[in-house]
Scaffold this motif. Structure first.
Motif, PDB file in Angstrom:
ATOM      1  N   LEU A  56      -4.697 -38.038  79.552  1.00 18.08           N
ATOM      2  CA  LEU A  56      -5.684 -37.013  79.202  1.00 18.08           C
ATOM      3  C   LEU A  56      -7.096 -37.580  79.214  1.00 18.08           C
ATOM      4  O   LEU A  56      -8.046 -36.874  78.877  1.00 18.08           O
ATOM      5  N   LEU A  58      -8.297 -39.672  77.106  1.00 21.18           N
ATOM      6  CA  LEU A  58      -8.787 -39.569  75.729  1.00 21.18           C
ATOM      7  C   LEU A  58      -8.701 -40.910  75.017  1.00 21.18           C
ATOM      8  O   LEU A  58      -8.595 -40.948  73.801  1.00 21.18           O
ATOM      9  N   GLU A  86     -12.916 -31.736  81.507  1.00 25.29           N
ATOM     10  CA  GLU A  86     -12.690 -30.699  80.501  1.00 25.29           C
ATOM     11  C   GLU A  86     -11.847 -29.571  81.068  1.00 25.29           C
ATOM     12  O   GLU A  86     -11.037 -28.967  80.364  1.00 25.29           O
ATOM     13  N   ARG A  89      -8.085 -30.682  81.163  1.00 27.85           N
ATOM     14  CA  ARG A  89      -7.477 -30.781  79.839  1.00 27.85           C
ATOM     15  C   ARG A  89      -7.036 -29.413  79.340  1.00 27.85           C
ATOM     16  O   ARG A  89      -7.791 -28.444  79.415  1.00 27.85           O
ATOM     17  N   TRP A  90      -5.819 -29.389  78.834  1.00 28.23           N
ATOM     18  CA  TRP A  90      -5.230 -28.204  78.204  1.00 28.23           C
ATOM     19  C   TRP A  90      -4.833 -27.128  79.200  1.00 28.23           C
ATOM     20  O   TRP A  90      -3.802 -26.515  79.061  1.00 28.23           O
ATOM     21  N   ALA A 117      -9.325 -22.647  72.408  1.00 28.56           N
ATOM     22  CA  ALA A 117      -8.775 -23.342  73.582  1.00 28.56           C
ATOM     23  C   ALA A 117      -8.685 -22.373  74.766  1.00 28.56           C
ATOM     24  O   ALA A 117      -9.021 -22.726  75.899  1.00 28.56           O
ATOM     25  N   ALA A 120     -12.111 -21.654  76.167  1.00 30.92           N
ATOM     26  CA  ALA A 120     -12.738 -22.762  76.883  1.00 30.92           C
ATOM     27  C   ALA A 120     -12.361 -22.761  78.362  1.00 30.92           C
ATOM     28  O   ALA A 120     -13.047 -23.365  79.173  1.00 30.92           O
ATOM     29  N   HIS A 121     -11.257 -22.096  78.694  1.00 36.89           N
ATOM     30  CA  HIS A 121     -10.773 -22.173  80.073  1.00 36.89           C
ATOM     31  C   HIS A 121     -10.712 -20.854  80.810  1.00 36.89           C
ATOM     32  O   HIS A 121     -10.649 -20.820  82.024  1.00 36.89           O
TER      33      HIS A 121
ATOM     34  N   LEU B 282     -10.005 -35.357  68.032  1.00 37.84           N
ATOM     35  CA  LEU B 282      -9.325 -35.755  69.256  1.00 37.84           C
ATOM     36  C   LEU B 282      -8.667 -34.532  69.894  1.00 37.84           C
ATOM     37  O   LEU B 282      -8.775 -34.303  71.105  1.00 37.84           O
ATOM     38  N   ARG B 285     -11.113 -32.379  71.628  1.00 37.36           N
ATOM     39  CA  ARG B 285     -11.495 -32.891  72.945  1.00 37.36           C
ATOM     40  C   ARG B 285     -10.374 -32.655  73.948  1.00 37.36           C
ATOM     41  O   ARG B 285     -10.616 -32.311  75.108  1.00 37.36           O
ATOM     42  N   ALA B 286      -9.146 -32.841  73.487  1.00 36.17           N
ATOM     43  CA  ALA B 286      -8.011 -32.636  74.381  1.00 36.17           C
ATOM     44  C   ALA B 286      -7.963 -31.200  74.878  1.00 36.17           C
ATOM     45  O   ALA B 286      -7.531 -30.928  75.981  1.00 36.17           O
ATOM     46  N   LYS B 287      -8.415 -30.290  74.046  1.00 37.27           N
ATOM     47  CA  LYS B 287      -8.391 -28.885  74.432  1.00 37.27           C
ATOM     48  C   LYS B 287      -9.392 -28.580  75.538  1.00 37.27           C
ATOM     49  O   LYS B 287      -9.456 -27.467  76.023  1.00 37.27           O
ATOM     50  N   GLY B 288     -10.182 -29.574  75.874  1.00 33.54           N
ATOM     51  CA  GLY B 288     -11.138 -29.358  76.955  1.00 33.54           C
ATOM     52  C   GLY B 288     -12.389 -28.633  76.496  1.00 33.54           C
ATOM     53  O   GLY B 288     -13.122 -28.071  77.300  1.00 33.54           O
ATOM     54  N   LEU B 289     -12.640 -28.669  75.184  1.00 31.39           N
ATOM     55  CA  LEU B 289     -13.872 -28.041  74.699  1.00 31.39           C
ATOM     56  C   LEU B 289     -15.058 -28.887  75.149  1.00 31.39           C
ATOM     57  O   LEU B 289     -14.948 -30.108  75.227  1.00 31.39           O
ATOM     58  N   PRO B 290     -16.187 -28.246  75.422  1.00 31.18           N
ATOM     59  CA  PRO B 290     -17.376 -29.022  75.800  1.00 31.18           C
ATOM     60  C   PRO B 290     -17.775 -29.966  74.671  1.00 31.18           C
ATOM     61  O   PRO B 290     -17.537 -29.685  73.492  1.00 31.18           O
TER      62      PRO B 290
END
Ligand SMILES: Nc1ncnc2c1ncn2[C@@H]1O[C@H](COP(=O)(O)OP(=O)(O)OP(=O)(O)O)[C@@H](O)[C@H]1O
Ligand SMILES: [Mg+2]
Lengths: 323, 381, 319
Positions: A56, A58, A86, A89-90, A117, A120-121, B282, B285-290
């Motif tokens: 990821l 991370l 970004e 991710r997810w 979440a 964001a996508h 963490l 961030r993993a969720k892909g948020l800016p």
């Protein structure tokens, strides 16, 4: 090998520390077919979580991918930056964290944390996003009422399910579950694992299960990868590996779980400690603890034996390999 | 939720009571008594000393005096100022709004500024900028306030001439004015209160309705409100008076803000360094948020909690800074009153101002508690 | 750390316990110093403190061997050679003179010593009271704890300067009483609360129980088992007390509330009452040396405190 959901090649990670570099992941390669479930098993501290974090991108500030590639449908995740990262991710690869209990933010409602979440996508209307969270909660067996609540009002098992629901929010191709049930009691653990499996079947996503518990991995994964001191020492289809392990380390791991083979054997625990990750020897890392160790084990890097589907890195394997 | 607030309110009252008791015994313990301060006043003949003693109840046993004192304070009777020959309560009530506005404005601005800067420093850590801000932050935090205030006054008022030099109003502007400075000031307070009320309501509505781009909308509304109140004041014909008070207020606010924002900044930074290691950051961030969303909605939002908790320390600190600043700028609030009366042995006035300061701190503390409750759902339920 | 000494004494039973403890402490100190030195912020603070320390030490020597007493005395000196005062910096008076003809540098250096003394006394008072209150509160709990902690609440909330101004109007505040009051405020307030939370982690340790079981009195347990464990953290908060002491002294002197002959606050007070303040940079030497000294010295103790804080709370340590 196109058509793979994920293709990892020669991945190596270092952590830079005051005491010098640590090598939690060395030269790890594997692939994951769509819908496949891979179980990653190994002792605590062998680098399992680090592999997941690298996928990821991370890793903590002091961690760095020093070599290798992570190919996901033609995109190398190692090369991605900023917004591209970004985006992956997810939406394409999500994760249930090892400390799932703490991966919910205490000050926001669980529903908002799932919806953020989605937002964001995708651009979906609020009502639709809320509808989706309700469906997700149904899927993981949680009461919809709970959506309006804060994490501290959840029990441990509920939080775990909520985190799983969150991981599924964007219909990812791959979900990594890092010790998804370690903190739960056996009954809840079992139920959640079953649910995860059935969800995986419904959604046709690939999963990577991470656990130090061979029994858990045996239950849920099609393929198993055994990790020792930051390296994959054996990989193959679960049933084959459990029936005929090649590597002495796998053998020892399996021996410590009597139920896996159905037969009652005397429990054997591994003596000794895994090697320090700060200087990985240029030989078999397991040699000092290995009951089958030969002089060559301490001197040379073990060869890969077996075939593409089931292989191991060993000088003196348990099973005679026909090649 | 209300239970929590009521408990805190009860505690605040108990603390106030202990505080009052301590003040009483502090005054008792000093050499001489209240009446001896009249000795400084040549207008009072020595023979009436005993009478004064009796009128103050000083011939009564101590516990009696104590009860009388507590009773009087409860009724808003803090005695009469030796110097001004007016009830202490009235004087302080007249000056309280001036201190309040100075303190409240500075508190809001410094909290906002300190928080924003603190979270940014923590987010980009390990760089030269971090050392620089930490060191300058600490020295700004511990700067010798009177000196700092004087330097600021010299630079902005004297050198640049942007602001008047101290005081509440400029007499030449007010010559022949039919209105009192205080009533203008109260009207100004009212304007500010209405404007903040509207803004707060708008913010809450937007939060409910999940309106995006809240920041921009709020900024727009704020400018509109500022413009509206400007026009309203201008048309009322009292605009120049309000403007005069405003310019007198600006520099003290800037000074109090400058000395208190560094504390919040350093605190926020430390709190952020802890929250950025939390798993939910963490996960965010993993969720892909800016990056900005991870920082603000997850890390900083939680870092705010300990910052609000240690608001108690900041209150005491900011009040101290306020006293010093009021004195340097001759801003006639509680702080200047305290210092003046202490300097001229006006004991009822000094003690009264001190009690007010204590109440001020208590109220601020209570507000911080309430704010904390709003921010942390774990306490709310 | 405790376990270490136990093991070592087990290995070498002949060595007296105190020597083992001493060695342990020395080793720990070296380790801590290494960590401290890495927090550059703390080093900067320490450096500034050292410079002021040198000034404080050098002043009596200069007065004795270099400077003429009647010219350079920090309180009653007068720069005869100058035509008018305040005189700008010159070869004779490196930082100039104040409105009554005294040498600024001499006043500055003389006051540095006073500030250190003040800070030290206040800090010691803080450590003693804070450790005492924290230990008692944690050890006994119950109503002792309740009362002490409510008092702490009030003290924390209290604006120090406001309180000192009132005290100053009731009593004659000297340097010593000021040090005692500030040390006391810090000791009963924030320091007590923090030390108590540390003490709470100690009172639950098994050896406390064991010691009580073996018939040790309350006082013995507190003094031998609890207090030594609290001292490191008390030392840390001592630094913040020094900051508060220097700062408050300067403010009070500036307002003319404190009964002292010479200090950095008095220097600014003198300049202000002479009406030189809004002259800006024309008479900078009246305002800047003293103002900067106060800021720098109190700020430096604060920096050192923060750096120590990072040692005690490793979570803040930068990786
Ligand atoms: N930020 C870091 N800096 C330095 N070393 C680290 C860091 N994070 C992890 N390590 C080390 O790297 C190694 C691998 O850690 P990792 O978390 O991947 O192990 P794991 O297999 O997931 O273990 P567990 O089963 O306990 O979760 C461990 O030895 C750990 O001590
Ligand atoms: Mg792990």
């Amino acid at each position: 090998m196109s058509g793979d959901a994920l293709n990892v090649k020669n991945l190596s990670v270092v952590y830079r520390t005051e005491a010098g570099p640590v090598h939690p992941v060395t030269n790890v390669s594997f692939n994951l077919r769509p819908g496949e479930s891979l179980g990653l098993v190994g002792e605590s501290g062998c680098g399992k979580t680090t592999v997941a974090m690298a996928l990821l991108r991370l890793l903590p500030d002091n961690g760095e991918i020093v070599s290798g590639s992570i190919d996901m449908g033609g995109v190398d995740i190692v090369e991605l930056e900023g917004a591209e990262l970004e985006d992956i991710r997810w939406r394409r690869i999500s994760m249930v964290f090892q400390a799932a209990m703490n991966s919910l933010n205490p000050v926001h409602k669980v529903r908002d944390q799932i919806i953020e979440a989605i937002d964001a996508h995708e651009t979906v209307p609020r009502a639709e996003a809320e509808e989706r969270t309700r469906r997700l909660f149904d899927l993981v067996g949680l009461d919809e009422q709970l959506l309006e609540r804060y994490p501290h009002e959840y029990s441990g098992g509920m939080r775990q399910r909520a985190v799983i629901a969150m991981a599924l929010a964007c219909n990812p191709e791959i979900v990594i579950a890092d010790e998804p049930t370690t903190a739960l009691d056996v009954i809840v653990q079992d139920r959640i694992l079953k649910e995860l499996q059935s969800i995986q079947d419904q959604k046709e996503m690939a999963m990577i299960y991470i656990s130090h518990d061979v029994a858990v991995i045996a239950e849920v994964s099609d393929t198993i990868a055994v990790m020792y001191a930051g390296q994959f020492v054996e990989k193959g289809p679960s049933d084959v590996v459990f029936a005929r392990p090649i590597h002495p380390y796998t053998d020892a791991l399996l021996a410590s779980v009597p139920s896996v083979r159905g037969e009652r054997k005397e429990l054997r625990f591994l003596a000794g400690e895994p090697p320090s990750l700060s200087d990985i020897p240029a030989s078999c890392p397991f040699a000092p603890r290995c009951s089958r160790a030969l002089p060559v084990c301490d001197a040379e890097i073990p060869p890969l034996i077996g075939d593409d589907t089931h292989w191991a890195a060993c000088h003196n394997p348990v099973e005679a390999i026909l090649s | 939720m209300t239970a929590y607030l009521l408990t805190r309110l009860g505690q605040a009252f108990i603390v106030f009571f202990i505080f009052l008791t301590m003040v009483f015994f502090l005054v008792q313990a000093q050499p001489g008594d209240f009446s001896s301060f009249y000795a400084l006043d040549p207008n009072i003949p020595p023979e009436s000393r005993a009478q004064i003693r009796a009128s103050f109840g000083l011939d009564q046993p101590m516990w009696r005096q104590y009860l009388t004192y507590v009773g009087n304070v409860a009724q808003g009777d803090l005695g009469t100022s030796f110097q001004l020959r007016r009830p202490v309560w009235d004087v302080l009530m007249e000056r309280l709004p001036r201190t309040f506005i100075l303190f409240a404005t500075a508190a809001v601005i410094s909290f906002y500024l300190g928080f924003v800067l603190g979270k940014m420093i923590a987010w980009r850590r390990g760089q030269a900028i971090e050392y620089l801000t930490t060191i300058s932050g600490v020295y700004l935090f511990t700067v010798f306030t009177p000196w700092f205030a004087l330097v600021m006054m010299w630079f902005f008022s004297f050198k640049l001439g942007w602001f008047p030099i101290g005081k509440f109003i400029s007499p030449q502007v007010w010559r022949g004015a039919e209105v009192e400075a205080n009533s203008i000031f109260n009207l100004m307070l009212l304007t500010a209160a209405i404007a903040s009320g509207i803004l707060l309501a708008a913010y809450l509505v937007m939060l409910r309705r999940r309106v995006k781009r809240r920041g921009m909308l709020l900024t727009g509304m704020l400018s509109a409100l500022v413009l509206a109140s400007y026009l309203a004041w201008d048309m009322s014909g009292n605009g120049k008076f309000a403007w005069d008070i405003l310019t007198h207020m600006a520099l003290p606010v800037i000074v109090v803000t400058a000395i208190s924002f560094a504390g919040t900044m350093l605190l926020t930074r430390n709190a952020m360094l802890e929250t950025v290691r939390e798993d939910y950051v963490l996960a965010a961030r993993a969720k892909g948020l800016p990056d900005r969303v991870v920082r603000d909605r997850h890390a900083a939002r939680n870092a705010m909690l300990p910052v609000v908790t240690s608001f108690v320390f900041s209150v005491a600190f900011a009040l101290d800074g306020g006293i010093i600043t009021e004195t340097i700028f001759s801003w006639p609030g509680i702080g200047l009153t305290l210092l003046d009366s202490a300097g001229s042995s006006d004991l009822p006035m000094a003690v009264g101002a001190f009690v007010f300061t204590g109440v001020f701190a208590l109220v601020a503390h209570f507000v911080a508690d309430a704010l904390y409750m709003v921010l942390d759902p774990r306490i709310r339920t | 750390m405790r376990d270490n000494s136990a093991i070592e004494s087990g290995l070498r039973p002949l060595e007296p316990l105190w020597r083992l403890r001493l060695r342990n402490t020395a080793r720990r100190t070296r380790e801590q110093w290494r960590l401290f030195a890495r927090t550059r912020v703390g080093l900067i603070g320490l450096g500034v403190i050292a410079i002021f320390g040198l000034m404080a030490v050098a002043h009596p020597l200069l007065m004795r061997y270099v400077w003429d007493v009647s010219t350079y005395h920090p309180v009653i000196g007068f720069g005869f050679e100058e035509t008018s005062h305040p005189a700008p910096p010159s070869g004779r008076h490196l930082l100039g003179t104040d409105p009554v003809g005294r040498d600024i540098l001499s006043m500055l250096m003389f006051s540095a010593r006073a500030e250190f003394t003040l800070g030290l006394v206040a800090a010691v008072v803080t450590v003693v009271i804070g450790t005492g209150v924290g230990a008692l509160s944690a050890y006994f709990g119950g109503w002792v704890d309740t009362i002490l902690m409510r008092v702490a609440d009030i003290v924390i909330m209290m604006p120090t300067i406001a309180l000192l101004v009132v005290l100053g109007s009731l009593w004659n505040l000297s340097f010593l009483t000021l040090a005692l009051v500030i040390g006391g405020l810090s000791g009963f307030g924030a320091t007590a609360v923090i030390i108590k939370s540390q003490a709470l982690t100690i009172v639950v340790k098994p050896y406390i129980e064991a010691s009580r079981g073996a018939g040790a009195g309350h006082l013995h347990v507190i003094m031998v088992h609890i207090v030594p464990n609290l001292l490191p953290i008390a030392f840390l908060y001592m630094m913040f007390t020094v900051t508060a002491a220097i700062f408050s002294e300067a403010v009070l002197s500036f307002f003319g509330i404190l009964n002292v002959r010479m200090s950095w606050g008095i220097m600014i007070h003198t300049a202000q009452s002479g009406g030189y303040l809004l002259s800006g940079l024309d008479f900078w030497w009246l305002l800047f040396p003293a103002g900067l000294s106060i800021t720098l010295l109190s700020g430096s103790f604060y920096l050192v405190g923060r750096a120590l804080d990072q040692l005690v709370n490793p979570r803040l340590r930068s990786r």
